[in-house]
Write an enzyme that holds these catalytic residues in place. Structure first.
Site, PDB file in Angstrom:
ATOM      1  CB  CYS A  51      58.956  42.971  40.001  1.00 41.48           C
ATOM      2  SG  CYS A  51      60.295  43.305  40.830  1.00 41.48           S
ATOM      3  CG  HIS A  62      57.993  47.571  42.376  1.00 32.91           C
ATOM      4  ND1 HIS A  62      56.896  46.453  42.821  1.00 32.91           N
ATOM      5  CD2 HIS A  62      59.353  46.527  42.063  1.00 32.91           C
ATOM      6  CE1 HIS A  62      57.781  45.074  42.806  1.00 32.91           C
ATOM      7  NE2 HIS A  62      58.964  45.495  43.092  1.00 32.91           N
ATOM      8  CD  GLU A 116      54.079  48.109  42.501  1.00 31.60           C
ATOM      9  OE1 GLU A 116      54.378  48.251  41.054  1.00 31.60           O
ATOM     10  OE2 GLU A 116      54.997  47.270  43.215  1.00 31.60           O
TER      11      GLU A 116
HETATM   12  N1  LIG Z   1      59.991  42.639  44.030  1.00 34.44           N
HETATM   13  C1  LIG Z   1      59.495  41.320  42.933  1.00 34.44           C
HETATM   14  O1  LIG Z   1      58.510  41.201  42.490  1.00 34.44           O
HETATM   15  C2  LIG Z   1      61.088  40.721  42.987  1.00 34.44           C
HETATM   16  C3  LIG Z   1      61.652  39.488  42.411  1.00 34.44           C
HETATM   17  C4  LIG Z   1      62.874  38.869  43.285  1.00 34.44           C
HETATM   18  N2  LIG Z   1      61.976  37.367  43.887  1.00 34.44           N
HETATM   19  C5  LIG Z   1      63.316  39.070  42.692  1.00 34.44           C
HETATM   20  O2  LIG Z   1      64.543  39.143  44.004  1.00 34.44           O
HETATM   21  O3  LIG Z   1      64.398  39.746  41.980  1.00 34.44           O
END
Ligand SMILES: NC(=O)CC[C@H](N)C(=O)O
Length: 359
Positions: free
Chosen positions: A253, A337, A339
């Protein structure tokens, strides 16, 4: 008695509701999440810092909240961090009754104890349509019996990562074998659990810590809140590491976004982001599609990737980037994600890929 509240969006749209959480006005970026379950995990996901989380699934709270217990390895058993990070929760129909083998309290009790507002009775279907048409907006939750005296919130100009990252080095699974430096931009506990379960030692460092002189076998870049452009210190350190060695690097992410930035690519803000459990992604070079758990508002502009990088995953709804990889070095990352927590676990193989490259 539940107090009357109004959610006011920055374009002036208003929604009337009732407070079931902590009674305090709040401002933040209003984002919607389409998952049907997982409010304990989502609320404690540090990536939601600064955001008012709208759940599109209508009935919320009916399975209560699990206990906050800590395992021998120092990680919470059921939560993704030590506390709630979302600034507020917005639902259609809060269920006061709850039932679940693992529930120890109600969602309302938990929100109150953590001083997080929660509002119910909101037409979340209409609200989501507004956000989808307009894009994410800033918003405020105001109490009818109080004047609007809270300042406008800022989202894009705030370094939320610095607020949620650990302040000192934390070690897990010491002496286990291969050593992984985990850059904590706001890491979810299950990323650490997934690494620890695979028998590696994890050295969790603050987001702007210079680890390039340390002895370790691989680098892991965690998720985190806010605009990746706020994290240029982390990007510089990743770039330094990439210029020094070809050690494995994996990111999730925010980690995908920081790796892409270190590789010279650009990031842009999505209109309303991807938040939910059913985002379809295609594994580039195969016909495999995975249903993934996501929570992000920014994306990598794949057109700006250098010649020695390529897209690894692509979102099948809007074609946006869902992961990148280097063409020769073991450097790769996913925007989704793997995970889970919550959400489907189908892409946990990303951790296996990473641990295999360490060996
Ligand atoms: N879950 C995250 O790592 C989000 C990454 C970043 N803050 C976004 O909104 O794209």
């Amino acid at each position: 008695m539940m107090k009357n509240v109004t959610l006011v969006l920055s374009d002036g749209t208003r929604f009337r509701g009732k407070s079931f959480g902590y009674d305090a006005p709040v401002a933040g970026e209003v984002v919607f999440n389409t998952a049907m379950t997982g409010y304990p995990e989502s609320l404690t996901d540090p990536s939601y810092a600064g955001q008012l989380m709208v759940l599109t699934y209508p009935l919320v709270g009916n399975y209560g909240v699990p206990p906050f217990t800590i395992e021998a390895d120092g990680l919470p058993t059921f939560m993704e961090s030590e506390r709630i990070h979302a600034s507020a929760l917005i639902v259609s129909d809060y269920s006061e009754e709850y039932s679940h083998w693992n529930a120890t309290e109600s969602l309302a009790c938990w929100l109150k104890r953590e001083h997080v507002p929660g509002i119910t009775g909101i037409d979340t279907r209409e609200l989501t349509k507004v956000l989808r048409e307009h894009g994410v907006m800033m918003g405020k939750i105001l109490f009818d019996d109080e004047p609007d005296n809270i300042p406008e919130a800022d989202y894009e100009g705030v370094n939320f990562v610095d607020r949620v990252s650990c302040k000192e080095v934390i070690r897990y699974n010491e002496g286990a074998g291969k050593k992984v430096v985990l850059v904590d931009c706001g890491v979810k506990a299950n990323i650490i659990r997934c690494l620890v379960e695979r028998g590696v030692e994890v050295v969790r460092v603050p987001w702007n810590y210079d680890y390039t002189d340390m002895k370790y076998d691989g680098l892991f870049l965690a998720n985190g809140p806010g605009d990746p452009d706020m994290c240029s210190d982390a990007v510089e350190i990743i770039r330094k590491q990439m210029s020094q060695s070809t050690k494995p690097i994996c990111g999730i992410c925010m980690g995908n976004q920081l790796l892409a930035k270190a590789a010279g690519a650009e990031i842009y803000k999505l209109k309303y982001g991807h938040r939910g459990h059913n985002q379809p992604v295609r594994f580039v070079g195969t016909k495999q599609c995975f249903i993934t758990s996501q929570n992000h508002g920014y994306a990598v502009d794949a057109n700006t990737l250098d010649f020695d990088w390529e897209e690894m995953f692509v979102n099948m709804n809007d074609g946006s980037n869902e992961g990148i990889r280097h063409t020769t070095n073991p450097w790769f990352s996913s925007q989704f994600h793997p995970e889970a927590c919550s959400g489907p676990v189908d892409t946990e193989f990303i951790f296996d890929m990473f641990v295999t490259t360490l060996r």
